[in-house]
Every structure is written in structure tokens, then in C-alpha cells.
Design a protein around this motif. Structure first.
Motif, mmCIF file in Angstrom:
data_model
loop_
_atom_site.group_PDB
_atom_site.id
_atom_site.type_symbol
_atom_site.label_atom_id
_atom_site.label_comp_id
_atom_site.label_asym_id
_atom_site.label_seq_id
_atom_site.Cartn_x
_atom_site.Cartn_y
_atom_site.Cartn_z
ATOM 1 N N GLU A 127 0.846 -1.186 0.000
ATOM 2 C CA GLU A 127 0.000 0.000 0.000
ATOM 3 C C GLU A 127 0.885 1.239 0.000
ATOM 4 O O GLU A 127 1.921 1.220 0.640
ATOM 5 N N PRO A 128 0.595 2.304 -0.646
ATOM 6 C CA PRO A 128 -0.563 2.546 -1.493
ATOM 7 C C PRO A 128 -0.384 2.024 -2.913
ATOM 8 O O PRO A 128 -1.333 1.944 -3.664
ATOM 9 N N GLY A 129 0.830 1.631 -3.300
ATOM 10 C CA GLY A 129 1.052 1.088 -4.633
ATOM 11 C C GLY A 129 2.415 1.435 -5.171
ATOM 12 O O GLY A 129 3.285 1.911 -4.444
ATOM 13 N N LEU A 130 2.602 1.198 -6.453
ATOM 14 C CA LEU A 130 3.889 1.494 -7.068
ATOM 15 C C LEU A 130 3.733 1.724 -8.554
ATOM 16 O O LEU A 130 2.676 1.446 -9.128
ATOM 17 N N SER A 131 4.795 2.210 -9.154
ATOM 18 C CA SER A 131 4.864 2.421 -10.601
ATOM 19 C C SER A 131 5.893 1.462 -11.175
ATOM 20 O O SER A 131 6.961 1.269 -10.592
ATOM 21 N N VAL A 132 5.562 0.880 -12.305
ATOM 22 C CA VAL A 132 6.422 -0.094 -12.973
ATOM 23 C C VAL A 132 6.514 0.296 -14.444
ATOM 24 O O VAL A 132 5.530 0.742 -15.033
ATOM 25 N N ARG A 133 7.686 0.124 -15.018
ATOM 26 C CA ARG A 133 7.865 0.391 -16.451
ATOM 27 C C ARG A 133 8.131 -0.943 -17.149
ATOM 28 O O ARG A 133 8.959 -1.734 -16.694
ATOM 29 N N VAL A 134 7.431 -1.168 -18.254
ATOM 30 C CA VAL A 134 7.609 -2.383 -19.054
ATOM 31 C C VAL A 134 7.888 -1.959 -20.481
ATOM 32 O O VAL A 134 7.143 -1.166 -21.051
ATOM 33 N N ARG A 135 8.972 -2.482 -21.035
ATOM 34 C CA ARG A 135 9.321 -2.185 -22.432
ATOM 35 C C ARG A 135 8.957 -3.383 -23.289
ATOM 36 O O ARG A 135 9.396 -4.503 -23.016
ATOM 37 N N LEU A 136 8.147 -3.128 -24.323
ATOM 38 C CA LEU A 136 7.774 -4.199 -25.246
ATOM 39 C C LEU A 136 8.877 -4.425 -26.272
ATOM 40 O O LEU A 136 9.551 -3.487 -26.687
#
Length: 143
Positions: A127-136
Motif C-alpha cells: 500500500e498505497p502502490g507502485l509504478s512499474v515500467r515495461v518495455r515491449l
């Protein structure tokens, strides 16, 4: 302690664990191909197979970089899996050998040419959350 009092505490404890606020996971996806299509973003638990990736959402592609927010995620250990459904059939197409034919990516460290691995892709959601980056990327050139 009486059985009745123990049972009441156990029920109270179970109900309190259900009150814990859920988290949000903001997934920024880059490397999106500029074609009319959908992104599929999923949270996986315990592995990266389709059976382990049941929670998520899809969104129409609006650019080469896009943000998708997953809400009400219970705290825990997950991996993020993303693919771009270029041909609109609702699934990640694969060759006969199992190689993805559409753009895909995972959270965590990317190891080019290595088989995706939950241990490398896992993230801890709190909590409260997170940010994630994904590269295609593509395993194979487009046909």
C-alpha cells in the motif's frame, strides 16, 4: 481462554485482514508499435504462465508510450506481463516453438534472449502502490 472467546478473536482477526486497503499498480508501457490494437496488462502470481496471470485489463493503443493503472490490488508479490495484440484476436500469438509473434514484455530486469523468469520479473506490491515500467519487444520480426 474459552473456545467462544478464541473463536470471536479469530473471526475478528480474519475480518480485519480483509479491511487492509488495496494498492494501485501504475504500469507505463513503452515500445508500443503505432498500429490500431490493444494492450493487455496482467498481474501474475507464482509464475508467468497464462494460468498465473488472471488479474489485469486491456486498453486500446493510443501511442507508443502508454500508462495503465490497475486498482484494488491486494498487497503481495507479482510480476507484470504485457503484450500488444496487433492482429486483434485477443491472445498472444506464438510460433510452433512457443516464441511470441507479437510485442511483449515483463516487469523486472530484462535479459535479452533469456526465457522470461518470475524471479527476475517479480515486484512487491504494498500500500498505497507502485509504478512499474515495461518495455515491449519482439522475439521475431513482424511477418
Amino acid at each position: 481462554m474459552s473456545v467462544l472467546r478464541w473463536a470471536a478473536r479469530a473471526v475478528l482477526g480474519l475480518s480485519l485482514t480483509g479491511i487492509a486497503a488495496a494498492a494501485t499498480v501504475e504500469v507505463t508501457v513503452d515500445g508500443i508499435e503505432p498500429v490500431q490494437s490493444n494492450l493487455y496488462v496482467a498481474l501474475c502470481q507464482g509464475g508467468l504462465s497464462e494460468a498465473n496471470c488472471r488479474t489485469g485489463q486491456d486498453a486500446p493503443v493510443r501511442g507508443t508510450l502508454q500508462r495503465v493503472v490497475l486498482q484494488d490490488v491486494a498487497p503481495g508479490t507479482y510480476a507484470v506481463a504485457v503484450f500488444q495484440d496487433v492482429n486483434g484476436n485477443g491472445r498472444l500469438d506464438r510460433t510452433g516453438l512457443g516464441l511470441p509473434m507479437e510485442p511483449y514484455g515483463f516487469s523486472g530486469e530484462a535479459v535479452r534472449g533469456a526465457r522470461p523468469d518470475f524471479e527476475r520479473a517479480h515486484i512487491a506490491v504494498r500500500e498505497p502502490g507502485l509504478s512499474v515500467r515495461v518495455r515491449l519487444s519482439r522475439a521475431l520480426p513482424p511477418r
